[in-house]
Design an enzyme around this catalytic site. Structure first.
Site, PDB file in Angstrom:
ATOM      1  N   SER A 143     -27.283  14.613 -33.685  1.00 46.44           N
ATOM      2  CA  SER A 143     -27.925  14.392 -32.385  1.00 46.44           C
ATOM      3  C   SER A 143     -29.423  14.365 -32.593  1.00 46.44           C
ATOM      4  CB  SER A 143     -27.557  15.558 -31.449  1.00 46.44           C
ATOM      5  OG  SER A 143     -28.338  15.533 -30.274  1.00 46.44           O
ATOM      6  N   TYR A 156     -26.872  24.688 -29.618  1.00 45.51           N
ATOM      7  CA  TYR A 156     -26.440  23.298 -29.852  1.00 45.51           C
ATOM      8  C   TYR A 156     -27.282  22.667 -30.963  1.00 45.51           C
ATOM      9  CZ  TYR A 156     -25.398  18.358 -28.851  1.00 45.51           C
ATOM     10  OH  TYR A 156     -25.031  17.039 -28.937  1.00 45.51           O
TER      11      TYR A 156
HETATM   12  N1  LIG Z   1     -23.596  11.750 -25.281  1.00 39.78           N
HETATM   13  C1  LIG Z   1     -24.741  12.100 -25.840  1.00 39.78           C
HETATM   14  O1  LIG Z   1     -25.817  11.979 -25.235  1.00 39.78           O
HETATM   15  C2  LIG Z   1     -24.765  12.640 -27.241  1.00 39.78           C
HETATM   16  C3  LIG Z   1     -26.004  12.719 -27.883  1.00 39.78           C
HETATM   17  C4  LIG Z   1     -26.050  13.242 -29.169  1.00 39.78           C
HETATM   18  C5  LIG Z   1     -24.893  13.654 -29.798  1.00 39.78           C
HETATM   19  N2  LIG Z   1     -23.695  13.560 -29.133  1.00 39.78           N
HETATM   20  C6  LIG Z   1     -22.499  14.037 -29.822  1.00 39.78           C
HETATM   21  O2  LIG Z   1     -21.500  13.051 -29.729  1.00 39.78           O
HETATM   22  C7  LIG Z   1     -20.225  13.645 -29.911  1.00 39.78           C
HETATM   23  C8  LIG Z   1     -19.247  13.101 -28.873  1.00 39.78           C
HETATM   24  O3  LIG Z   1     -19.658  13.537 -27.595  1.00 39.78           O
HETATM   25  P1  LIG Z   1     -19.627  12.591 -26.307  1.00 39.78           P
HETATM   26  O4  LIG Z   1     -21.023  12.393 -25.892  1.00 39.78           O
HETATM   27  O5  LIG Z   1     -18.769  11.441 -26.517  1.00 39.78           O
HETATM   28  O6  LIG Z   1     -19.007  13.611 -25.224  1.00 39.78           O
HETATM   29  P2  LIG Z   1     -17.567  13.644 -24.503  1.00 39.78           P
HETATM   30  O7  LIG Z   1     -17.356  12.411 -23.717  1.00 39.78           O
HETATM   31  O8  LIG Z   1     -17.556  14.949 -23.786  1.00 39.78           O
HETATM   32  O9  LIG Z   1     -16.573  13.660 -25.713  1.00 39.78           O
HETATM   33  C9  LIG Z   1     -16.382  14.802 -26.488  1.00 39.78           C
HETATM   34  C10 LIG Z   1     -15.103  14.637 -27.263  1.00 39.78           C
HETATM   35  O10 LIG Z   1     -14.931  15.794 -28.090  1.00 39.78           O
HETATM   36  C11 LIG Z   1     -13.614  16.236 -27.922  1.00 39.78           C
HETATM   37  N3  LIG Z   1     -13.477  17.667 -28.166  1.00 39.78           N
HETATM   38  C12 LIG Z   1     -14.149  18.695 -27.607  1.00 39.78           C
HETATM   39  N4  LIG Z   1     -13.670  19.867 -28.058  1.00 39.78           N
HETATM   40  C13 LIG Z   1     -12.662  19.549 -28.915  1.00 39.78           C
HETATM   41  C14 LIG Z   1     -11.765  20.309 -29.697  1.00 39.78           C
HETATM   42  N5  LIG Z   1     -11.786  21.653 -29.703  1.00 39.78           N
HETATM   43  N6  LIG Z   1     -10.856  19.662 -30.458  1.00 39.78           N
HETATM   44  C15 LIG Z   1     -10.798  18.310 -30.466  1.00 39.78           C
HETATM   45  N7  LIG Z   1     -11.626  17.539 -29.753  1.00 39.78           N
HETATM   46  C16 LIG Z   1     -12.542  18.167 -28.977  1.00 39.78           C
HETATM   47  C17 LIG Z   1     -13.228  15.865 -26.510  1.00 39.78           C
HETATM   48  O11 LIG Z   1     -11.806  15.718 -26.427  1.00 39.78           O
HETATM   49  P3  LIG Z   1     -10.800  16.741 -25.714  1.00 39.78           P
HETATM   50  O12 LIG Z   1     -11.566  17.455 -24.626  1.00 39.78           O
HETATM   51  O13 LIG Z   1      -9.713  15.848 -25.204  1.00 39.78           O
HETATM   52  O14 LIG Z   1     -10.345  17.640 -26.819  1.00 39.78           O
HETATM   53  C18 LIG Z   1     -13.899  14.510 -26.360  1.00 39.78           C
HETATM   54  O15 LIG Z   1     -13.065  13.502 -26.843  1.00 39.78           O
HETATM   55  C19 LIG Z   1     -20.447  15.150 -29.839  1.00 39.78           C
HETATM   56  O16 LIG Z   1     -20.467  15.684 -31.149  1.00 39.78           O
HETATM   57  C20 LIG Z   1     -21.840  15.255 -29.227  1.00 39.78           C
HETATM   58  O17 LIG Z   1     -22.507  16.449 -29.576  1.00 39.78           O
HETATM   59  C21 LIG Z   1     -23.610  13.045 -27.889  1.00 39.78           C
END
Ligand SMILES: NC(=O)c1ccc[n+]([C@@H]2O[C@H](COP(=O)([O-])OP(=O)(O)OC[C@H]3O[C@@H](n4cnc5c(N)ncnc54)[C@H](OP(=O)(O)O)[C@@H]3O)[C@@H](O)[C@H]2O)c1
Length: 248
Positions: A143, A156
């Site tokens: 991130s 985080y």
């Molecule tokens: N969106 C942003 O602005 C942003 C920026 C920088 C980095 N990121 C990173 O991108 C990655 C994906 O996040 P996102 O933005 O796509 O958010 P999201 O829509 O909330 O997706 C998060 C995913 O992680 C899964 N997850 C959470 N806990 C889990 C567990 N214990 N076991 C298996 N799966 C789990 C969730 O699936 P289930 O709940 O179905 O398990 C969901 O599919 C994360 O690592 C986040 O830190 C995002």
């Protein structure tokens, strides 16, 4: 000409929403076989069904990445069904921001378990196969918070700094096995991530920030496709991207 994506077997954690889901869709369109892991089994199963109906190959395996054996089962299922694993995308994560003084210790533990240990378990599950294949690609999701720390983001940010450190160590160690490593650090992307914030006042601020700045999750999927589609001798190690309007 080959896009270096077609025919690859790609395992994606956190594929039930956001970045993981968008990546599954794009890579499937580009001809990859996608193996989807997340806890919400219904969501990954309907995505797998949809991709299959569109002519792709997809498998859904309910997975909680805080359990090493479940991540191993996910990767083993990919290899059993499709014969190999070409790319492991350790994407599952959560972002329950709060000031340290609020002592949200359950949130801290969950963030460390998913964002750091989940990534390590993904590496542990994929690496033995990739070593044997003498080929593979491990993509870890960090991130902007893996580069910058702000009040309220300490835990985080610590996990996302850890993902970068792990990725760099991995990069150096897997040279003998012809394995590529990429760490991708997005800025604000519109996903369900803000829903993981448990403090109502913090959640409100993050929602406003995301409403104003966040870009589409396709941005991340394209970054994955870019790293994958390079010739095998080219290893794209880091990608950092933000919404053009995001200053932080
Ligand atoms: N969106 C942003 O602005 C942003 C920026 C920088 C980095 N990121 C990173 O991108 C990655 C994906 O996040 P996102 O933005 O796509 O958010 P999201 O829509 O909330 O997706 C998060 C995913 O992680 C899964 N997850 C959470 N806990 C889990 C567990 N214990 N076991 C298996 N799966 C789990 C969730 O699936 P289930 O709940 O179905 O398990 C969901 O599919 C994360 O690592 C986040 O830190 C995002």
């Amino acid at each position: 000409m080959s896009n270096n994506i077609e025919g690859k077997v790609v395992v994606i954690t956190g594929a039930s929403s956001g970045l993981g889901e968008a990546t599954a869709r794009l890579l499937s369109e580009e001809g990859a076989t996608v193996v989807l892991g997340a806890r919400r089994a219904n969501r990954i199963q309907s995505l797998a069904d949809e991709l299959t109906r569109s002519g792709g190959k997809a498998l859904a395996v309910a997975t909680d990445v805080t359990h090493c054996d479940q991540v191993k089962r996910l990767v083993d299922a990919a290899v059993q069904k499709y014969g190999r694993i070409d790319v492991m995308i350790n994407n599952a994560g959560l972002m329950p921001h709060s000031p340290l003084e609020r002592l949200k210790i359950d949130d801290w533990n969950q963030t460390i378990d998913v964002n750091i240990k989940g990534v390590l378990y993904g590496i542990a599950a994929a690496l033995p196969y990739m070593k044997q294949q003498k080929a593979g690609h491990i993509i870890n999701v960090s991130s902007v918070a893996g580069h910058k720390v702000r009040p309220g983001s300490a835990v985080y940010a610590a996990t996302k700094h850890a993902v970068r450190a792990l990725s760099e160590g991995l990069r150096q160690e897997v040279k003998p096995y012809n394995i590529r490593t990429t760490v991708i650090s997005p800025g604000a992307v519109a996903t369900e991530l803000p829903n993981s914030v448990t403090e109502p006042d913090v959640a409100e601020n993050i929602r406003k920030f995301y409403e104003e700045f966040a870009i589409s999750s396709d941005s991340f999927a394209r970054a994955v496709a870019f790293a994958m589609s390079q010739p095998e001798e080219v290893d794209v190690n880091e990608i950092l991207f933000r919404p053009t309007r995001q200053e932080l």
